[in-house]
Scaffold this active site. Structure first.
Site, short mmCIF file in Angstrom:
data_model
loop_
_atom_site.label_atom_id
_atom_site.label_comp_id
_atom_site.label_asym_id
_atom_site.label_seq_id
_atom_site.Cartn_x
_atom_site.Cartn_y
_atom_site.Cartn_z
N GLU A 312 0.87 -1.11 -0.31
CA GLU A 312 0.04 0.05 -0.05
C GLU A 312 1.01 1.23 -0.14
O GLU A 312 1.74 1.35 0.94
CB GLU A 312 -0.84 0.18 1.00
CG GLU A 312 -2.04 -1.02 1.33
CD GLU A 312 -2.89 -0.78 2.45
OE1 GLU A 312 -4.17 -1.10 2.44
OE2 GLU A 312 -2.45 -0.45 3.55
N CYS A 313 0.72 2.06 -1.01
CA CYS A 313 1.49 3.21 -1.12
C CYS A 313 2.84 3.17 -0.80
O CYS A 313 3.80 3.00 -1.87
CB CYS A 313 0.75 4.30 -0.14
SG CYS A 313 1.16 6.14 -0.43
N GLY A 314 3.37 3.42 0.33
CA GLY A 314 4.83 3.24 0.29
C GLY A 314 5.31 1.73 -0.08
O GLY A 314 6.24 1.54 -0.45
N MET A 317 5.46 1.74 -3.91
CA MET A 317 6.82 2.40 -3.80
C MET A 317 8.23 1.32 -4.04
O MET A 317 8.92 1.40 -4.84
CB MET A 317 6.96 3.55 -3.24
CG MET A 317 6.06 4.73 -3.50
SD MET A 317 5.92 5.85 -2.13
CE MET A 317 7.37 6.74 -2.03
N THR A 413 -0.87 -0.72 -4.64
CA THR A 413 -1.83 0.28 -4.76
C THR A 413 -1.66 1.41 -4.10
O THR A 413 -0.98 1.47 -2.89
CB THR A 413 -3.15 -0.46 -4.40
OG1 THR A 413 -4.18 0.81 -4.43
CG2 THR A 413 -3.22 -1.08 -2.90
#
Length: 434
Positions: A312-314, A317, A413
């Protein structure tokens, strides 16, 4: 467990400091306080935890539904739950502090910046109480906590200016010791820049803890939810780069399986697990260390072997091919997902999100709806043949129309989900779910 909501008149009035002061005042008065936060947030709850030593739980009907909010509330333990609001009492495109208070039937104490007012504090509080009728939200504004208020004549003037039916719950003094540093995603985390005990003690001195405890009341009971054990293990990244994890999510995973925490920053071996969860956080602040981490290499190897991995997000990345920080330096990441991520000076998304699953993955069956929130300063450039797991119904996602970049059984995501929504059950069962 009785509860009370501390709501602001607007963002920036000092709700977090006021909440810490109330938590400390209740503790010193002999109560057992339990912190919570209205809306989607990881940062303010970390400051609650630094003061109380307890997990602070996020309460958001958009993320979890009203039953999910009540279940999350009742996971806490104590005499009085103090719920810090988000933004101003009535602000929010989909969910407001007012709606959280209404869902739980909790009284609202208004945090007002009183640094330059006395009678106007009373007028403000009266307006906020009456506005509930205008917007049709069942909100019970019971009084005021004066933020940045001096003692003596100033405090007494505020108290006398309050109309009948609005109580005075004390004040928090103006002092530089009560300023929490911030950065691009909000305040710094409680583990990094917690207020000193002396500063919190001083903030709590003039809070009327007994009166707050007296007006607090008990929310409705929550409908039970099935928690059948699965016997599966989920490895959950947990360190300064991956620190955005809701306590309810971890609790849900533990109810149905085993959680094995690990630190990619420390180079921990990847636990022997049936699935991996990489939550959000600050990978951009630790990009060089992550690039050198053997743990990300292990995640990439296991992902290629078909291990379900959810970022999720981080986490998205870190699973991408590269991460470029604001100084222009590019760092290699795990390379599981075909995307290059770059940090921006301005946030790229900030809102509640709704997604529809377009294919079956380890975290959703085709047609599943997923609600969450997004708040990030990075953008992702994906390869032309990239595959996505979700269409965006509301929000920005990765490219404005899609979210959930997927490869093997890995999904990354920008959407942060909440454990009470059932979004993580697929990691526990090994199959997509509805």
């Amino acid at each position: 467990m009785n509860g009370v909501v501390l709501a602001g008149t607007a963002s920036g009035v000092g709700k977090t400091v006021a909440t810490l002061a109330v938590l400390r005042a209740l503790d010193e008065a002999g109560y057992d306080p339990q912190p919570a936060k209205a809306g989607p947030d990881y940062i303010d709850p970390s400051h609650h935890e630094a003061v109380t030593g307890k997990d602070s739980r996020s309460l958001d009907p958009w993320l979890a539904g009203e039953d999910g909010v009540r279940r999350t509330y009742w996971r806490g333990e104590g005499d009085v739950c103090v719920v810090e609001g988000m933004m101003g009492l009535y602000d929010g495109s989909e969910v407001s502090t007012a709606r959280v208070a209404a869902a739980l039937d909790l009284p609202v104490v208004l945090v007002v910046d009183a640094s330059a007012g006395m009678q106007s504090v009373g007028a403000t509080a009266l307006g906020f109480r009456r506005y509930a009728d205008e917007v049709g939200v069942d909100v019970d504004v019971v009084g005021v906590l004066a933020q940045r208020a001096h003692g003596g004549r100033h405090a007494e003037g505020i108290r006398e200016a309050l109309p009948d039916g609005l109580d005075y719950f004390g004040r928090v003094p103006p002092t530089d010791d009560l300023e929490i540093p911030d950065r691009h995603l909000g305040l710094e985390m409680g583990g990094e820049s917690a207020l000193s005990d002396d500063a919190v003690d001083a903030a709590a001195d003039d809070v009327r803890a007994e009166r707050l405890a007296a007006v607090a009341r008990e929310p409705p009971a929550a409908a039970p939810v099935e928690a059948e054990p699965t016997g599966r293990t989920v490895a959950v990244a947990d360190d300064a780069a991956f620190c955005f994890t809701y306590p309810t999510t971890v609790a849900r995973l533990r109810e149905r399986g085993t959680v094995e925490p690990f630190s990619p920053l420390a180079g921990d071996p990847l636990p022997d697990a049936d699935a991996v969860y990489l939550p959000g956080g600050y990978p951009e602040l630790h990009a060089a260390d992550l690039a050198a981490s053997p743990t990300l290499d292990a995640v990439a190897e296991r992902a290629a072997d078909g291990l379900p991995v959810y970022g999720e997000c981080g986490g998205l990345m870190a699973l991408s091919e590269s991460l470029t920080t604001t100084d222009g330096t590019t760092h290699g990441m795990a390379g599981v997902l075909p995307a290059a991520v770059e940090m921006r000076e301005r946030y790229q998304a900030l809102d509640h999100v709704e997604l529809t699953a377009t294919r079956e993955t380890a975290v959703a069956a085709e047609g599943d709806r997923r609600r969450g929130h997004e708040f990030h300063y990075s953008s992702a450039t994906v390869d032309g043949d990239a595959r996505f797991a979700f269409d965006v119904v509301r929000g920005e996602g990765i490219d404005g129309d899609h979210d959930g970049l997927t490869e093997y059984r890995t999904v990354g995501t920008y959407c942060h989900a909440h454990g009470a929504s059932g979004a993580f059950d697929g990691l526990l069962t090994g199959t997509a779910h509805r």
